[in-house]
Design a protein around this motif. Structure first.
Motif, PDB file in Angstrom:
ATOM      1  N   LEU A 126     -27.470 -29.623 -32.388  1.00  0.00           N
ATOM      2  CA  LEU A 126     -27.720 -28.814 -31.194  1.00  0.00           C
ATOM      3  C   LEU A 126     -28.726 -29.497 -30.267  1.00  0.00           C
ATOM      4  O   LEU A 126     -28.516 -29.560 -29.058  1.00  0.00           O
ATOM      5  N   GLU A 127     -29.799 -30.022 -30.833  1.00  0.00           N
ATOM      6  CA  GLU A 127     -30.825 -30.669 -30.024  1.00  0.00           C
ATOM      7  C   GLU A 127     -30.310 -31.938 -29.352  1.00  0.00           C
ATOM      8  O   GLU A 127     -30.724 -32.258 -28.238  1.00  0.00           O
ATOM      9  N   GLN A 128     -29.408 -32.661 -29.991  1.00  0.00           N
ATOM     10  CA  GLN A 128     -28.842 -33.877 -29.417  1.00  0.00           C
ATOM     11  C   GLN A 128     -27.764 -33.562 -28.373  1.00  0.00           C
ATOM     12  O   GLN A 128     -27.373 -34.446 -27.600  1.00  0.00           O
ATOM     13  N   SER A 129     -27.278 -32.329 -28.358  1.00  0.00           N
ATOM     14  CA  SER A 129     -26.188 -31.939 -27.463  1.00  0.00           C
ATOM     15  C   SER A 129     -26.670 -31.493 -26.094  1.00  0.00           C
ATOM     16  O   SER A 129     -25.866 -31.110 -25.246  1.00  0.00           O
ATOM     17  N   VAL A 130     -27.974 -31.505 -25.883  1.00  0.00           N
ATOM     18  CA  VAL A 130     -28.556 -31.113 -24.601  1.00  0.00           C
ATOM     19  C   VAL A 130     -29.493 -32.219 -24.112  1.00  0.00           C
ATOM     20  O   VAL A 130     -29.812 -33.143 -24.858  1.00  0.00           O
ATOM     21  N   ALA A 131     -29.933 -32.119 -22.867  1.00  0.00           N
ATOM     22  CA  ALA A 131     -30.787 -33.166 -22.288  1.00  0.00           C
ATOM     23  C   ALA A 131     -32.153 -33.238 -22.965  1.00  0.00           C
ATOM     24  O   ALA A 131     -32.658 -34.328 -23.230  1.00  0.00           O
TER      25      ALA A 131
END
Length: 121
Positions: free
Chosen positions: A47-52
C-alpha cells in the motif's frame, strides 16, 4: 462524488483544500500478504509503495466479511494507486462480486461476461 451500487459505497472522491482525496471499498483478501481476510495480514509495504508518499494512504475495516477500505490523499497518489494492476484488479473483483450477490436494482443493466473479461488478465 460517490459511486454506490445497491446502496453500498464503492468509491468516493472528496475535495481536500486545493487537492482531492479518495476512498475505495474492496476485498481485504486482495490486500493481505497471504490472500486471507485477516486484518493483521494487511500488506502495508504494498500500500505504501502504491502511492507517492507513504503518509498518503490509510485504511479501515468496514463491517462485513472480507471488506477493506483504502483512503488516499492527493491526486498524485490517487493516480499512482490506480496505475497498479493489482489495485485495478481488486477494484474490478470487488465490483464483480458485488454485482453477483443476488437481485439488486442494477443487475439488469450489467453484463456479467464483460465484467468477467475485464477482471481477467
Amino acid at each position: 462524488v460517490r459511486v454506490n451500487a445497491s446502496w453500498m459505497e464503492l468509491f468516493t472522491l472528496y475535495a481536500q483544500g486545493d487537492d482531492i482525496r479518495a476512498r475505495f471499498i474492496v476485498h481485504l483478501s486482495d490486500f493481505t500478504t497471504d490472500r486471507s481476510a485477516t486484518p493483521s495480514r494487511v500488506d502495508k509495504p504494498f500500500l505504501e509503495q502504491s502511492v507517492a508518499m507513504p503518509e498518503d494512504v490509510s485504511y479501515f475495516f468496514p463491517r462485513g466479511a472480507d471488506i477493506f477500505g483504502i483512503n488516499v490523499r492527493g491526486s498524485v497518489s490517487i493516480r499512482k494507486l490506480l496505475g497498479s494492476r493489482r489495485v485495478v484488479r481488486a477494484i474490478r473483483t470487488f465490483n464483480l462480486t458485488h454485482m453477483n450477490r443476488g437481485r439488486n436494482a442494477y443487475q439488469a443493466s450489467h453484463c456479467y461476461s464483460v465484467a468477467d473479461y475485464m477482471q481477467a488478465d
